[in-house]
Design an enzyme around this catalytic site. Sequence first.
Site, PDB file in Angstrom:
ATOM      1  N   ASP A   1       0.841  -1.198   0.000  1.00  0.00           N
ATOM      2  CA  ASP A   1       0.000   0.000   0.000  1.00  0.00           C
ATOM      3  C   ASP A   1       0.876   1.248   0.000  1.00  0.00           C
ATOM      4  O   ASP A   1       1.874   1.319   0.718  1.00  0.00           O
ATOM      5  CB  ASP A   1      -0.900  -0.001   1.238  1.00  0.00           C
ATOM      6  CG  ASP A   1      -1.852   1.181   1.255  1.00  0.00           C
ATOM      7  OD1 ASP A   1      -2.840   1.155   0.515  1.00  0.00           O
ATOM      8  OD2 ASP A   1      -1.580   2.133   2.018  1.00  0.00           O
TER       9      ASP A   1
ATOM     10  N   ASN B   1      -2.718  13.153  -3.440  1.00  0.00           N
ATOM     11  CA  ASN B   1      -3.805  13.534  -4.344  1.00  0.00           C
ATOM     12  C   ASN B   1      -4.420  14.873  -3.933  1.00  0.00           C
ATOM     13  O   ASN B   1      -4.700  15.729  -4.772  1.00  0.00           O
ATOM     14  CB  ASN B   1      -4.891  12.449  -4.352  1.00  0.00           C
ATOM     15  CG  ASN B   1      -4.618  11.360  -5.383  1.00  0.00           C
ATOM     16  OD1 ASN B   1      -3.916  11.580  -6.364  1.00  0.00           O
ATOM     17  ND2 ASN B   1      -5.165  10.187  -5.153  1.00  0.00           N
TER      18      ASN B   1
ATOM     19  N   ASP C   1      -1.603  10.098 -10.178  1.00  0.00           N
ATOM     20  CA  ASP C   1      -1.547   9.017 -11.172  1.00  0.00           C
ATOM     21  C   ASP C   1      -0.107   8.700 -11.571  1.00  0.00           C
ATOM     22  O   ASP C   1       0.265   7.541 -11.746  1.00  0.00           O
ATOM     23  CB  ASP C   1      -2.350   9.396 -12.420  1.00  0.00           C
ATOM     24  CG  ASP C   1      -3.853   9.294 -12.211  1.00  0.00           C
ATOM     25  OD1 ASP C   1      -4.276   8.757 -11.167  1.00  0.00           O
ATOM     26  OD2 ASP C   1      -4.599   9.750 -13.093  1.00  0.00           O
TER      27      ASP C   1
ATOM     28  N   GLU D   1      -4.789   2.304  -4.349  1.00  0.00           N
ATOM     29  CA  GLU D   1      -3.334   2.451  -4.244  1.00  0.00           C
ATOM     30  C   GLU D   1      -2.694   1.207  -3.631  1.00  0.00           C
ATOM     31  O   GLU D   1      -1.630   1.272  -3.031  1.00  0.00           O
ATOM     32  CB  GLU D   1      -2.961   3.689  -3.415  1.00  0.00           C
ATOM     33  CG  GLU D   1      -3.403   3.658  -1.986  1.00  0.00           C
ATOM     34  CD  GLU D   1      -4.770   4.305  -1.747  1.00  0.00           C
ATOM     35  OE1 GLU D   1      -5.057   4.631  -0.588  1.00  0.00           O
ATOM     36  OE2 GLU D   1      -5.534   4.480  -2.715  1.00  0.00           O
TER      37      GLU D   1
END
Length: 212
Positions: free
Chosen positions: A96, A104, A113, A139
């Site tokens: 993770d 973000n 991204d 993610e």
Amino acid sequence: DGLSRVGWSPLWREQQTVGVLIADELDEAQLKMLTILTNQLSLQLSRIHLYQQVERLAVTDALTGLWVRRHFLERSREELDRCRRFGLSCVVLMTDLDLFKQKNDTYGHLVGDVVLRDTARLLQRNLREIDMIARYGGEEFLLLLVETPLEQALPIAERLRQLVEVHPIRAYDELLSQTVSIGMAAFPAHGTTLEELIERADRALYAAKEAG
């Protein structure tokens, strides 16, 4: 003798030449047939290429290029069946990206991204060809280390974690870093089904996050 020594005709795909079909000692009628044949072959090449593209899209994640979850689960179950038959070990790694939501929120989803894609490719490049990796969630990445006992998987997981930590990521105008947390579960020590192994690796992942 009415024969042409050599005849040739291009093979094309998407309006680009991808090959040439060459034949020897053809008469005029056969030369015309050569052009018809190459047109038909070119159409078949285009269909095969389109089929391969569709097939690839069905099993790979559009952003990262990794396998999608469904395909990973199918292949991993096959691998577990093989491990059962031959008494082999393998290890599931749940990975993770730490604090990814903050990236973000701070830099925007386009930058996020890039971080996600760059991390995915770094992990993939540092696995063996026989190992498997997929984008499991937003993610999260799921890895299967094939024919690997737990004691060998521990340094592999640590090496992957360190590689990500020191890897600079250029995302538009930003130069960023990223860390990952990893949880693992070994077959058959921690579970005998893929679902059990994923659940165990997931619990280990979040225990590692809380401890870190």
